[in-house]
Design an enzyme around this catalytic site. Sequence first.
Site, PDB file in Angstrom:
ATOM      1  CD1 TRP A 353     -42.563   1.512 -22.743  1.00 24.55           C
ATOM      2  CD2 TRP A 353     -44.717   1.149 -22.269  1.00 24.55           C
ATOM      3  NE1 TRP A 353     -43.310   2.417 -23.464  1.00 24.55           N
ATOM      4  CE2 TRP A 353     -44.643   2.220 -23.199  1.00 24.55           C
ATOM      5  CE3 TRP A 353     -45.971   0.751 -21.816  1.00 24.55           C
ATOM      6  CZ2 TRP A 353     -45.769   2.877 -23.688  1.00 24.55           C
ATOM      7  CZ3 TRP A 353     -47.101   1.405 -22.303  1.00 24.55           C
ATOM      8  CH2 TRP A 353     -46.994   2.454 -23.226  1.00 24.55           C
ATOM      9  CG  ASP A 354     -40.170   0.081 -26.184  1.00 18.53           C
ATOM     10  OD1 ASP A 354     -40.480   0.718 -25.162  1.00 18.53           O
ATOM     11  OD2 ASP A 354     -39.694   0.633 -27.189  1.00 18.53           O
ATOM     12  CD  GLU A 495     -41.434   8.768 -22.885  1.00 15.28           C
ATOM     13  OE1 GLU A 495     -40.714   9.324 -23.711  1.00 15.28           O
ATOM     14  OE2 GLU A 495     -41.143   7.688 -22.331  1.00 15.28           O
ATOM     15  CE  LYS A 608     -42.162  10.509 -27.613  1.00 17.10           C
ATOM     16  NZ  LYS A 608     -41.102  10.267 -26.627  1.00 17.10           N
ATOM     17  CD  GLN A 609     -45.510   7.388 -26.049  1.00 16.83           C
ATOM     18  OE1 GLN A 609     -44.650   8.189 -25.764  1.00 16.83           O
ATOM     19  NE2 GLN A 609     -45.288   6.072 -26.100  1.00 16.83           N
TER      20      GLN A 609
END
Length: 768
Positions: A353-354, A495, A608-609
């Site tokens: 998806w980056d 994640e 994580k993000q």
Amino acid sequence: MGMDYSSMDQWILGEDSFDPTHLGKCEAVMSLGNGYLGLRSATEEKYLGETRDLLINGTFDRFDESEVTELPNAADVTAMELWIDGERFSLDQGSHTGYRRELNLRTGELTRQVEWTSPRGSRVRLRFRRIVSLKRLHDIALEVCVTALDQPVSVKLRSGIDARVTNTGTQHFAEGEKRFYEKKYVQLLETTKESGITFVLNAVHRFARNGAPLELATDVNIDRRVIYADYTVELAPGDTFTAEKYANVYTTRDLDCAGLTVPQLQEKTLDDLKESAALGYAALAEESAAQWREEVWDRAPVEITGGEKSRMDLFSLRFAQYHMRLMLPRHDNRMNIGAKGLSGEGYKGHCFWDTEIFLLPYYMFSDPEAARKLEEYRYLSLPGAHRKAEENGYRGAMFPWESAWLDDGETCPLYMGTDILTGTPIKVWSGIIEQHITADVAFGAWQYITIAGDEDFLEKYGYELIMDTATFWASRLEPGEDGRYHINDVVGPDEYHEHVNDNAFTNYMACWNLNKAIEYYQQLQTENPALLRKLEEKLNLTEAYPRWVDGAEKIYLPQPTAEGILPMDDRFMNGQEIDLSKYKNQEFVAGIMKDYNLDQIQHLQVCKQADCLVLFYLLEDRFPPEVKRASWAYYEARTIHDSSLSLSTHSVQAADMGEMEMAYDLFRRAAAIDLGPYMGTSDAGIHAASFGGVWQCVVYGFGGVRMLNGKLRIEPHLPEGWDSLAFTLMWKGQKLQVRAGRDGSATVENLTGTAPVTVTLNGVEVQR
Ligand code: BGC
């Protein structure tokens, strides 16, 4: 480590001391490339611990069933070993002064110089230069100059093509033909074992002493997986020996060689090499630099003025632009962008998806033609997406979390890393249940269509892609006892939390996907019934459409708490809170995995993000400012930014909220992911998405640019220390020049001027 950027201009990334214990950093951040090929900047002389990578985009190969497909590491053409009076040149032998390595972002040239004294006392000055041509996508050119400093020296050079390389041990190639032509042209063939792609590599040298051409006797060697020659020259004090090396690489997968047999390819590539070598290093470097100017620096110029900090910021942005060109397959729509670009073996060259969420904005707003190719790739990889849906019991197009060649389907490895408690490999659930990627792909296509105004893409691919993905979501929804549809058992963008239900990002994006398909369907009913009939046949819309409508109406969308926090899933907010300061201040990522295993992390309030925060700016007007603010504060405190995709999202949101100091600090940290002082961060390759993130911090965050409901909004707010910011935007075929001042003033000029553009500029709708 002495990595620096020159404060005199914002184009040079330099290194002033050689660190043989941390080779990976400069190999990756100073890598060269052109979207067709990526070349890690391993030095000409070899060192223990180096990674010499030459990766050709799209040439995936799967070693065997136990591994996933990856970009194979092609034979090396950069090694040029030197012996001075019989002693091998190496910076960990003898002594040296005056070391400097520089990557010039403007020209794409890498240079290095050093004065070396051999262990027995022979002194030479060495200069190295190399480019990967942006004009001739197959070409690599190198130059080595050796000057005898104070006594006569004998120089031996060994150079050729070396296929004794692997992907961290995996050998993807069967050895092919190796040949010398006319005692000077070197050719080596190798063929990937599973995908059967033949690579043809060629090289030739040209020599000179003190500028005068020199013919050297060639001592030819063909050995197992290697072909090289030794050349010897005697230098008097003050003499300079120059060796230029021209190399090229082609594969049977290349579009520009389609239809050629292998022997024809051998002949053509040799002819091409002769042509390049005849031009010479300087001319090749010059035409490549001109291409950089045309394709990147003149196409998407950015200027930031202000104090010293702003110079560093401009450099960071150019560094991001440089790498975003290296990784971009402008030449071919059958491939995409790997999470490490073409700068290392990390993530195996797979795209995520980056591309859509982090990188596409830069390409859409600067190079829509290239952006279209990236989106065409997704359309062309629909067969893999159909297969994945079928394998999982769903309908429509279910895009792979990790994508490689067009019809591969899912390529995410099943295991990665080590579980700290059990000592076993960690199962990667993303390939199975990180499903938001399907909506991300649809969202990217819609963004591209809208920003570029590309009706042709919409008709040929866009409608179909968005409808087919909506069909997947309709089949994915699970009826709950509450009469709503739920999406259970997924991994959201964060994640660290697996097997969650109703991840807000996933559900809202799925809902967006369903609604966009409905909107397009209705639009076609009135505007293009013939196309609707065609799509009806292909996608069985009579059955699909009512399912989309039903799904969009009944999908469960998590709602903010009384405090205004959007729950990212059904579990997170009940998790245990722990002190995260240790992990928030670490020099490396994933430190938490050394203390807890993933099963334990599931029950902790640690991200994580960015998760919901990505949603807030993709679907910006769906959430009120108070929800964004409360959620930002809540989640940022719990996020350890273990993914390079995290900091930039937080920065853009902070800028949107007017928290400029915070936004700037996060932007600096995002820019330091590859450029910063931590030496181990880039070993497996640069962080592609973070470069898109850096651009977004500047243009979306500080520039206040957003596409909202199909309209362009610009509302700049510059950080402390910047006096002005200027950039261009491609909007529906028109190139706009945006200039913003420290006082909040902003102007937009339509440089193309062939059609009027409407912009909401600082809250006022204007025509340009
Ligand atoms: C991140 C993903 C990202 C992937 C590739 C992972 O560590 O969690 O969001 O897509 O890296 O960059």
